[in-house]
Enzyme design. Sequence first.
Site, PDB file in Angstrom:
ATOM      1  N   ARG A 141       0.436  -1.280  -0.180  1.00  0.00           N
ATOM      2  CA  ARG A 141      -0.141  -0.015   0.168  1.00  0.00           C
ATOM      3  C   ARG A 141       0.677   0.531   0.537  1.00  0.00           C
ATOM      4  O   ARG A 141      -0.268   2.611  -0.150  1.00  0.00           O
ATOM      5  CB  ARG A 141      -0.794  -0.216   1.648  1.00  0.00           C
ATOM      6  N   ARG A 187     -17.637  -3.218   9.627  1.00  0.00           N
ATOM      7  CA  ARG A 187     -16.616  -2.246  10.053  1.00  0.00           C
ATOM      8  C   ARG A 187     -16.618  -1.273  10.790  1.00  0.00           C
ATOM      9  O   ARG A 187     -16.691   0.131  10.079  1.00  0.00           O
ATOM     10  CB  ARG A 187     -15.457  -2.821   9.651  1.00  0.00           C
ATOM     11  N   ARG A 209      -9.841   6.955   4.318  1.00  0.00           N
ATOM     12  CA  ARG A 209      -9.242   5.836   3.467  1.00  0.00           C
ATOM     13  C   ARG A 209      -9.282   5.799   2.118  1.00  0.00           C
ATOM     14  O   ARG A 209      -8.099   6.015   1.824  1.00  0.00           O
ATOM     15  CB  ARG A 209      -9.843   4.679   3.942  1.00  0.00           C
TER      16      ARG A 209
HETATM   17  P1  AMP Z   1      -8.284  -3.756   4.504  1.00  0.00           P
HETATM   18  O1  AMP Z   1      -9.222  -4.668   4.667  1.00  0.00           O
HETATM   19  O2  AMP Z   1      -7.534  -4.605   3.071  1.00  0.00           O
HETATM   20  O3  AMP Z   1      -8.951  -2.626   3.580  1.00  0.00           O
HETATM   21  O4  AMP Z   1      -7.691  -3.437   4.948  1.00  0.00           O
HETATM   22  C1  AMP Z   1      -7.447  -2.247   5.839  1.00  0.00           C
HETATM   23  C2  AMP Z   1      -6.863  -1.569   7.638  1.00  0.00           C
HETATM   24  O5  AMP Z   1      -6.313  -2.289   7.609  1.00  0.00           O
HETATM   25  C3  AMP Z   1      -6.085  -0.793   6.339  1.00  0.00           C
HETATM   26  O6  AMP Z   1      -7.426   0.326   6.208  1.00  0.00           O
HETATM   27  C4  AMP Z   1      -5.081  -0.132   7.143  1.00  0.00           C
HETATM   28  O7  AMP Z   1      -5.658   0.366   8.440  1.00  0.00           O
HETATM   29  C5  AMP Z   1      -4.520  -1.801   8.050  1.00  0.00           C
HETATM   30  N1  AMP Z   1      -4.184  -2.318   6.473  1.00  0.00           N
HETATM   31  C6  AMP Z   1      -4.632  -4.066   6.183  1.00  0.00           C
HETATM   32  N2  AMP Z   1      -3.291  -3.810   4.999  1.00  0.00           N
HETATM   33  C7  AMP Z   1      -2.293  -2.702   4.895  1.00  0.00           C
HETATM   34  C8  AMP Z   1      -1.185  -2.393   4.213  1.00  0.00           C
HETATM   35  N3  AMP Z   1      -0.589  -3.031   3.346  1.00  0.00           N
HETATM   36  N4  AMP Z   1      -0.314  -1.284   5.005  1.00  0.00           N
HETATM   37  C9  AMP Z   1      -0.726  -0.427   5.826  1.00  0.00           C
HETATM   38  N5  AMP Z   1      -1.713  -0.498   6.199  1.00  0.00           N
HETATM   39  C10 AMP Z   1      -2.519  -2.089   6.058  1.00  0.00           C
END
Ligand code: AMP
Length: 214
Positions: free
Chosen positions: A88, A160, A171
Amino acid sequence: MNLILLGPPGAGKGTQAKLLIKQYQIPQISTGDILRGAVKEMTPMGLKAKAYMDAGALVPDGVVIGIIQERLNQADCDKGFILDGFPRTVAQADALAKVLADLGRSIDHVISIVVDKEELLERITGRRTCRNCGKGYHVTFDPPKNAGVCDDCSAELYQRDDDREDTMRKRLEVYEQQTSPLIAYYQRELLLRSIQGVGSIEEIQQKIVSALQG
Ligand code: AMP
């Protein structure tokens, strides 16, 4: 096949990854799922990550890079993997290249799923998740048979914290600022294929499979 699914929150990376698992028999690695698991288990990593996640911010690079390094070394990744939600940031992409190089491997494909911002907001703010089994629903596009209850295990559905509208806007900003530079990054590496993430789940999957074969 070593694959990255790139795209903003709500683009459908997780949904598409689940279909690709079946098609290619390789595991999905979702840093978001791993972090949510750690939060639920209240591990030291989960306790540290929770505040960032609830605020819609990124968890520090060092934490997620550590997760990925450990995960990619597991035997089920030998034949390939689907990265969903990682990398990311550019620092994460550089770290990934190094972890893979140490394993004598590299990324084969990066699929960027493109969806416009208003559509993403509608998708994400209507999303509901089962508290017990994690199954996902959408209040409009994919509702459960009985409102608020999981079809599979009858547990309660919840929203969530990071799917609420204010957090979602944050986000999307974080995606624009920190993650979207990866599109140019992987273009330079000649690995990127972009597809429009609109249409049915099956249509989008077909576009991804065509891009992987093309
Ligand atoms: P997601 O389910 O992929 O949308 O991830 C949910 C949350 O987890 C994100 O908004 C971040 O806070 C954290 N997160 C997930 N993957 C990453 C990543 N590669 N780098 C940093 N934070 C992450």
